[in-house]
Design a protein around this motif. Structure first.
Motif, PDB file in Angstrom:
ATOM      1  N   UNK A   1      -2.168  18.576  -3.886  1.00  0.00           N
ATOM      2  CA  UNK A   1      -1.630  19.944  -3.975  1.00  0.00           C
ATOM      3  C   UNK A   1      -1.620  20.606  -2.602  1.00  0.00           C
ATOM      4  N   UNK A   2      -2.642  20.354  -1.798  1.00  0.00           N
ATOM      5  CA  UNK A   2      -2.681  20.901  -0.440  1.00  0.00           C
ATOM      6  C   UNK A   2      -1.533  20.333   0.394  1.00  0.00           C
TER       7      UNK A   2
ATOM      8  N   UNK B   1       4.015  18.433   3.031  1.00  0.00           N
ATOM      9  CA  UNK B   1       3.729  17.089   3.534  1.00  0.00           C
ATOM     10  C   UNK B   1       3.432  16.083   2.421  1.00  0.00           C
ATOM     11  N   UNK B   2       3.809  16.401   1.191  1.00  0.00           N
ATOM     12  CA  UNK B   2       3.492  15.514   0.071  1.00  0.00           C
ATOM     13  C   UNK B   2       4.134  14.144   0.225  1.00  0.00           C
ATOM     14  N   UNK B   3       5.268  14.065   0.889  1.00  0.00           N
ATOM     15  CA  UNK B   3       5.949  12.781   1.080  1.00  0.00           C
ATOM     16  C   UNK B   3       5.121  11.784   1.879  1.00  0.00           C
ATOM     17  N   UNK B   4       4.095  12.244   2.551  1.00  0.00           N
ATOM     18  CA  UNK B   4       3.239  11.349   3.337  1.00  0.00           C
ATOM     19  C   UNK B   4       2.190  10.644   2.487  1.00  0.00           C
ATOM     20  N   UNK B   5       1.996  11.099   1.263  1.00  0.00           N
ATOM     21  CA  UNK B   5       0.950  10.524   0.416  1.00  0.00           C
ATOM     22  C   UNK B   5       1.350   9.167  -0.156  1.00  0.00           C
TER      23      UNK B   5
ATOM     24  N   UNK C   1       3.345   6.631   0.820  1.00  0.00           N
ATOM     25  CA  UNK C   1       3.364   5.410   1.645  1.00  0.00           C
ATOM     26  C   UNK C   1       1.989   4.873   2.052  1.00  0.00           C
ATOM     27  N   UNK C   2       0.919   5.573   1.708  1.00  0.00           N
ATOM     28  CA  UNK C   2      -0.406   5.146   2.163  1.00  0.00           C
ATOM     29  C   UNK C   2      -0.699   3.706   1.755  1.00  0.00           C
ATOM     30  N   UNK C   3      -0.447   3.355   0.518  1.00  0.00           N
ATOM     31  CA  UNK C   3      -0.709   1.994   0.055  1.00  0.00           C
ATOM     32  C   UNK C   3       0.569   1.325  -0.447  1.00  0.00           C
ATOM     33  N   UNK C   4       1.671   1.580   0.211  1.00  0.00           N
ATOM     34  CA  UNK C   4       2.955   0.984  -0.139  1.00  0.00           C
ATOM     35  C   UNK C   4       2.856  -0.535  -0.043  1.00  0.00           C
ATOM     36  N   UNK C   5       3.141  -1.262  -1.126  1.00  0.00           N
ATOM     37  CA  UNK C   5       3.031  -2.723  -1.111  1.00  0.00           C
ATOM     38  C   UNK C   5       3.885  -3.406  -0.043  1.00  0.00           C
ATOM     39  N   UNK C   6       4.995  -2.811   0.330  1.00  0.00           N
ATOM     40  CA  UNK C   6       5.857  -3.453   1.328  1.00  0.00           C
ATOM     41  C   UNK C   6       5.267  -3.401   2.738  1.00  0.00           C
ATOM     42  N   UNK C   7       4.272  -2.547   2.955  1.00  0.00           N
ATOM     43  CA  UNK C   7       3.638  -2.493   4.274  1.00  0.00           C
ATOM     44  C   UNK C   7       2.209  -3.039   4.231  1.00  0.00           C
ATOM     45  N   UNK C   8       1.859  -3.735   3.172  1.00  0.00           N
ATOM     46  CA  UNK C   8       0.527  -4.316   3.000  1.00  0.00           C
ATOM     47  C   UNK C   8       0.517  -5.724   3.572  1.00  0.00           C
ATOM     48  N   UNK C   9       0.237  -5.845   4.855  1.00  0.00           N
ATOM     49  CA  UNK C   9       0.315  -7.154   5.515  1.00  0.00           C
ATOM     50  C   UNK C   9      -0.703  -8.149   4.952  1.00  0.00           C
ATOM     51  N   UNK C  10      -1.872  -7.690   4.575  1.00  0.00           N
ATOM     52  CA  UNK C  10      -2.868  -8.596   3.995  1.00  0.00           C
ATOM     53  C   UNK C  10      -2.386  -9.128   2.650  1.00  0.00           C
ATOM     54  N   UNK C  11      -1.889  -8.237   1.802  1.00  0.00           N
ATOM     55  CA  UNK C  11      -1.384  -8.648   0.494  1.00  0.00           C
ATOM     56  C   UNK C  11      -0.191  -9.579   0.603  1.00  0.00           C
TER      57      UNK C  11
END
Length: 133
Positions: free
Chosen positions: A59-60, A66-70, A72-82
């Motif tokens: 909510x903050x 800035x909600x759009x920044x939340x 991509x934090x764990x977006x599977x397409x940028x998960x290099x380890x996964x």
């Protein structure tokens, strides 16, 4: 119970949240009413207290635009380890399934390609050993 790294990251997140609010010249009371929390909860959020609900944090971010920044934090397409772990699971060989699989296994009649047939008669062309070519 959290690690030093987690505490440090949350503390930085809280400081960044406070900076973003101040840059937008939002007084504490206005910001609290926008996100639906008390000033004590906002103080915890801006200190990086790990007990603040994720919804409050979201909510903050919404109130700050800035909600759009939340997401991509764990977006599977940028998960290099996964992605690397998935690559390790890839099969080395992929077999074709279906009716042609029985032909390869020797269960059925063998189809002779058109380029191995006599064009005028349609019969199979054989070499000296009796195999088609």
């Amino acid at each position: 119970m959290s690690s030093l790294q987690v505490k440090s990251a949350l503390s930085q997140l809280g400081r960044d949240m406070r900076t973003a609010r101040k840059r937008r010249r939002m007084p504490v009371a206005d910001f609290c009413s926008r996100i639906g929390v008390s000033d004590k909860t906002l103080a915890k959020l801006e200190r990086g207290d790990g007990g603040v609900r994720l919804e409050t944090f979201a909510m903050a971010l919404l109130a700050l635009g800035m909600l759009d920044r939340l997401a991509p934090i764990v977006d599977p397409s940028s998960d290099s380890t996964g992605i690397g772990l998935d690559r390790e699971k890839l099969p080395e060989r992929i077999r074709k399934r279906g009716p042609s699989a029985s032909v390869r296994a020797g269960r059925g009649t063998k189809t002779i390609p058109a380029n191995q047939r006599d064009a005028s008669t349609g019969s199979t062309v054989l070499d000296d050993e009796g195999t088609a070519f």
